[in-house]
Design an enzyme around this catalytic site. Structure first.
Site, mmCIF file in Angstrom:
data_model
loop_
_atom_site.group_PDB
_atom_site.id
_atom_site.type_symbol
_atom_site.label_atom_id
_atom_site.label_comp_id
_atom_site.label_asym_id
_atom_site.label_seq_id
_atom_site.Cartn_x
_atom_site.Cartn_y
_atom_site.Cartn_z
ATOM 1 N N ASP A 88 0.859 -1.190 0.000
ATOM 2 C CA ASP A 88 0.000 0.000 0.000
ATOM 3 C C ASP A 88 0.892 1.236 0.000
ATOM 4 O O ASP A 88 1.797 1.352 0.822
ATOM 5 C CB ASP A 88 -0.895 -0.002 1.249
ATOM 6 C CG ASP A 88 -1.900 1.132 1.181
ATOM 7 O OD1 ASP A 88 -2.632 1.196 0.183
ATOM 8 O OD2 ASP A 88 -1.924 1.966 2.105
ATOM 9 N N ASP A 490 -30.135 -26.829 -21.278
ATOM 10 C CA ASP A 490 -29.026 -27.496 -21.980
ATOM 11 C C ASP A 490 -29.608 -28.450 -23.008
ATOM 12 O O ASP A 490 -30.835 -28.634 -23.097
ATOM 13 C CB ASP A 490 -28.114 -28.230 -20.976
ATOM 14 C CG ASP A 490 -26.660 -28.274 -21.449
ATOM 15 O OD1 ASP A 490 -26.409 -28.828 -22.534
ATOM 16 O OD2 ASP A 490 -25.773 -27.769 -20.729
ATOM 17 N N GLY A 516 -33.161 -27.987 -24.735
ATOM 18 C CA GLY A 516 -33.282 -27.273 -26.001
ATOM 19 C C GLY A 516 -31.911 -26.937 -26.545
ATOM 20 O O GLY A 516 -30.897 -27.215 -25.908
ATOM 21 N N ASP A 517 -31.947 -26.323 -27.719
ATOM 22 C CA ASP A 517 -30.698 -25.928 -28.374
ATOM 23 C C ASP A 517 -30.650 -24.400 -28.321
ATOM 24 O O ASP A 517 -31.551 -23.736 -28.861
ATOM 25 C CB ASP A 517 -30.751 -26.446 -29.823
ATOM 26 C CG ASP A 517 -29.502 -26.081 -30.597
ATOM 27 O OD1 ASP A 517 -28.875 -25.057 -30.276
ATOM 28 O OD2 ASP A 517 -29.170 -26.826 -31.540
ATOM 29 N N PHE A 518 -29.629 -23.845 -27.666
ATOM 30 C CA PHE A 518 -29.660 -22.388 -27.492
ATOM 31 C C PHE A 518 -29.449 -21.610 -28.795
ATOM 32 O O PHE A 518 -29.604 -20.408 -28.838
ATOM 33 C CB PHE A 518 -28.793 -21.880 -26.344
ATOM 34 C CG PHE A 518 -27.348 -22.326 -26.264
ATOM 35 C CD1 PHE A 518 -26.521 -22.374 -27.360
ATOM 36 C CD2 PHE A 518 -26.822 -22.658 -25.009
ATOM 37 C CE1 PHE A 518 -25.201 -22.754 -27.235
ATOM 38 C CE2 PHE A 518 -25.494 -23.044 -24.880
ATOM 39 C CZ PHE A 518 -24.677 -23.097 -25.996
ATOM 40 N N ARG A 533 -18.804 -20.479 -19.205
ATOM 41 C CA ARG A 533 -17.897 -21.292 -20.031
ATOM 42 C C ARG A 533 -18.587 -21.726 -21.330
ATOM 43 O O ARG A 533 -18.476 -22.863 -21.750
ATOM 44 C CB ARG A 533 -17.382 -22.504 -19.244
ATOM 45 C CG ARG A 533 -16.514 -22.064 -18.077
ATOM 46 C CD ARG A 533 -15.640 -23.129 -17.521
ATOM 47 N NE ARG A 533 -16.381 -24.270 -17.070
ATOM 48 C CZ ARG A 533 -16.099 -25.508 -17.411
ATOM 49 N NH1 ARG A 533 -15.096 -25.758 -18.221
ATOM 50 N NH2 ARG A 533 -16.802 -26.498 -16.929
HETATM 51 N N1 SAM Z 1 -21.982 -23.944 -17.911
HETATM 52 C C1 SAM Z 1 -21.285 -25.126 -17.451
HETATM 53 C C2 SAM Z 1 -20.055 -24.788 -16.667
HETATM 54 O O1 SAM Z 1 -19.701 -23.604 -16.561
HETATM 55 O O2 SAM Z 1 -19.447 -25.700 -16.121
HETATM 56 C C3 SAM Z 1 -20.946 -26.065 -18.600
HETATM 57 C C4 SAM Z 1 -20.005 -25.512 -19.608
HETATM 58 S S1 SAM Z 1 -19.669 -26.629 -20.920
HETATM 59 C C5 SAM Z 1 -18.113 -26.092 -21.423
HETATM 60 C C6 SAM Z 1 -20.751 -26.064 -22.193
HETATM 61 C C7 SAM Z 1 -22.172 -26.482 -21.993
HETATM 62 O O3 SAM Z 1 -22.944 -25.951 -23.076
HETATM 63 C C8 SAM Z 1 -22.367 -27.980 -21.992
HETATM 64 O O4 SAM Z 1 -23.145 -28.358 -20.908
HETATM 65 C C9 SAM Z 1 -23.087 -28.231 -23.303
HETATM 66 O O5 SAM Z 1 -23.940 -29.356 -23.269
HETATM 67 C C10 SAM Z 1 -23.858 -26.951 -23.487
HETATM 68 N N2 SAM Z 1 -24.233 -26.749 -24.889
HETATM 69 C C11 SAM Z 1 -23.458 -26.909 -25.970
HETATM 70 N N3 SAM Z 1 -24.151 -26.637 -27.088
HETATM 71 C C12 SAM Z 1 -25.394 -26.305 -26.701
HETATM 72 C C13 SAM Z 1 -26.563 -25.923 -27.398
HETATM 73 N N4 SAM Z 1 -26.555 -25.820 -28.735
HETATM 74 N N5 SAM Z 1 -27.661 -25.643 -26.692
HETATM 75 C C14 SAM Z 1 -27.673 -25.750 -25.340
HETATM 76 N N6 SAM Z 1 -26.583 -26.095 -24.617
HETATM 77 C C15 SAM Z 1 -25.462 -26.377 -25.296
#
Ligand code: SAM
Length: 628
Positions: A88, A490, A516-518, A533
């Site tokens: 400091d 997820d 679902g698929d984001f 992540r």
């Molecule tokens: N969020 C968690 C963490 O911080 O530990 C998991 C991270 S992991 C690297 C990425 C996550 O994104 C996985 O669980 C994966 O299944 C999900 N993921 C990948 N593609 C995706 C999609 N198209 N729609 C939804 N989730 C998806």
């Protein structure tokens, strides 16, 4: 240079600088110290009037900053550093401490007070040595301060205001920075210049020398026999621990007959046949000038250490020793169904790496292994270790090809089944999916507390964790914010498999799972969305789809929390994230500024970034309120 051996002593130590000051970081980096930066969260609110002298305030603040980081790393990040450095710097005139100016008028008041006069700059420094006994943190603090006198020239109003308008005074104690424009204000400096910049390097090195090279009791010449410093040689010898004046004969140090032969010439040939030339150093200790560079040794041996960890985890040696206590190599070999000779070598390697302890009773787990490597421990990283072996190792063995071609090598070791990396993981086999989810779960459990507590999220009642996998972060969030409801979103393959990851002793009614698929499907409604992540995995086009969708669905005032490792602006730190990038070809790691620009591009504002010092840093931003 006489002081550099002190830094070499720290090469295998986890050294942490508890300061966000880029100037301190630069001084220590330039001096060759290797360290991590974990800015302290200690608020500088000590009552100044309770200190007899201003420097006592600086020393106490430095100490509290370092102790806060040591405790936080030990408790929250479950990583105990070896040494934490706190500092400091204060400016005092007529025994009064000048803080950082709050605004331009305040800067003007301070600088005019300093004009034409001599003032003192004090930096208090605390060196906190940490150790872990029975999972409790033990600390030993050494502190000191350095004073430098600085005299300002008589400052004209014009110069004063020009300087204030430059913006430089605002984040600096006393309202000036001597290393830049502020240098123009200074008539003379008596003492250590770097102390005024923010860190008294010379005094710090002397202090470390006292700690690591206590003066010899008898002045005899002796030779360091081991060209490669090992962790044990860095114990700080207390008075009773040395049986002679020879530093190298202190507890844990290597004995000459083990590793080297002294020739009549005075040269030492070490165990590997390297010739080491002794030269006199300041305190009479002979030093090696032809050391095999310890940094290179570390890099060269890194892969051997990783593989030793992988194989012992795969053989479940840590589980066995947790269950049975100390065991001989013969018994361990028989239990893990491996050769005695090979097992013994592996056990010794684990002991050398600090994962096991070796005594006359046999081998037992070190604290680190009990905490993180036993497969059913609360903070187990066992599954993540296996993931590194099974999924990462094959990728890194193909690094040359990845670099030459600039392409992802994922398809080579594992074969390509789905549209992207995750589908490849999930489609391979149920076992592989389970392993991947376990690995994500284990790493998320260790980082979740930091992510959940980096910002006060109590204003958000409805939260959606996109790509939330097993829900590890969601469980942590509802622990901290009991009013919160979290939806984990997820892929269907993941959501159908989450039952084995639910903690048994937690009320999970506030958590729901949605599949679902984001990139394609609608998101569940929420006031706060989380991407932990996720962003680093995807190419720009995919990120565009994801963030555009988020931007459209977020109502003004709702927020997005991103957890990623944030790179420094040079993109060379932290090394772990930079190394991880090596096998990424689609996605990328981003710096502070890059995240800010990315999020602002999609209509998020007030982007705040918290560097946690753990694996993940955290970014919070809010959807802009439309002007219409
Ligand atoms: N969020 C968690 C963490 O911080 O530990 C998991 C991270 S992991 C690297 C990425 C996550 O994104 C996985 O669980 C994966 O299944 C999900 N993921 C990948 N593609 C995706 C999609 N198209 N729609 C939804 N989730 C998806």
């Amino acid at each position: 240079m006489a002081l550099s051996p002190v830094f070499r002593q720290l090469v295998d130590k986890r050294v942490v600088l508890a300061s966000a000051s880029p100037r301190r970081q630069e001084i220590l980096t330039n001096a060759g110290l290797r360290f991590e930066v974990v800015p302290s969260w200690f608020k500088e609110t000590l009552e100044k009037s309770s200190f007899a002298a201003p420097y006592e305030y600086a020393v106490e603040t430095a100490k509290q900053k370092a102790l806060e980081v040591a405790n936080r790393m030990h408790l929250k990040h479950l990583r105990t550093p070896d040494i934490v450095i706190g500092a400091d710097t204060i400016v005092t005139i007529e025994e009064q401490i000048l803080e950082k100016p709050v605004d331009k008028q305040d800067a003007y008041k301070m600088l005019s007070r300093l004009s034409g006069k001599e003032h003192s700059v004090f930096t208090g420094v605390a060196i906190v040595h940490c150790s872990c006994k029975d999972t409790q943190l033990e600390t030993e603090v050494r502190d000191f301060y350095e004073e430098t006198k600085v005299k300002f020239a008589e400052l004209s109003e014009e110069l004063l205001w020009d300087y204030i308008h430059s913006g430089e005074p605002m984040d600096k104690a006393g309202g000036y920075g001597i290393q830049a424009l502020g240098g123009m204000l200074v008539e003379y400096v008596h003492g250590d210049f770097l102390n005024v910049v923010g860190f008294p390097l010379n005094h710090f090195c002397k202090k470390l020398s006292e700690l690591y090279y206590p003066p010899p009791k008898h002045t005899i010449h002796h030779i360091k026999h081991d060209s490669i410093p090992s962790v044990e040689t860095f114990e700080i010898p207390s008075d009773g621990e040395c049986d002679s004046s020879d530093n190298t004969s202190c507890k844990g140090a290597k004995k000459p007959n083990n590793s080297g032969i002294i020739h009549p010439s005075g040269k030492c040939i070490n165990g590997s046949g390297n010739c080491i030339m002794p030269v006199d150093s300041q305190n009479g200790v002979k030093e090696n000038t032809t050391q095999f560079p310890p940094k290179l040794v570390q890099l060269l041996d890194g892969f051997k250490a990783s593989k030793a960890l992988f194989v012992s985890s795969k053989l479940k040696i840590f589980d066995l020793l947790k269950e049975k206590g100390a065991m001989t190599s013969v018994d361990i070999a028989s239990r893990v169904k491996a050769s005695v000779r090979g097992t013994e070598r592996l056990l010794d390697a684990c002991a050398a790496l600090g994962l096991l302890e070796k005594t006359h009773q046999g081998y037992s787990n070190a604290d680190l292994a009990d905490l993180y490597l036993v497969s059913n421990s609360e903070s187990s990283l066992h599954d993540f270790v296996l993931h590194c072996d099974e999924r990462m190792w094959p990728l890194y063995t193909r690094l040359e090809l990845a670099v030459r071609e600039g392409t992802s090598q994922n398809h080579c070791p594992f074969g390509k089944k789905g549209e992207d990396l995750f589908q490849d993981f999930y489609y391979q086999s149920t076992e592989m999916k389970q392993h991947f989810m376990s690995a994500m779960d284990s790493i998320a459990k260790v980082t979740a507390r930091d992510v959940a507590s980096a910002f006060d999220l109590s204003q958000f009642r409805v939260v959606c964790d996109l790509g939330g996998c097993t829900g590890a972060l969601a469980y942590e969030l509802i622990e901290i914010y009991p009013e919160m409801k979290v939806t984990v979103f997820d892929l269907p393959d993941v959501i159908s498999n989450i039952s084995s990851f639910q903690p048994s002793r937690q009320n999970t009614a506030q958590i729901s799972f949605s599949s679902g698929d984001f990139f394609k499907d609608n998101f569940p409604e929420a006031e706060l969305y989380i991407l932990s992540r996720v962003l680093h995995d995807w190419c720009e086009e995919k990120i565009h789809i994801l963030l555009s969708k988020l931007s459209a669905v977020c109502k003004p005032g709702s927020a997005l929390l991103v957890a990623e490792t944030v790179l420094d602006e040079k993109r060379t730190s932290p090394a772990r994230a930079v190394l991880q990038s090596l096998t990424m070809t689609e996605g990328k790691q981003r710096s502070n500024l890059e995240y800010q620009q990315l999020l602002e591009k999609y209509g998020f504002t007030n982007v705040q970034i918290k560097i946690t010092g753990n694996l993940l840093d955290v970014i919070l931003c809010f959807k802009k309120v439309s002007p219409y």
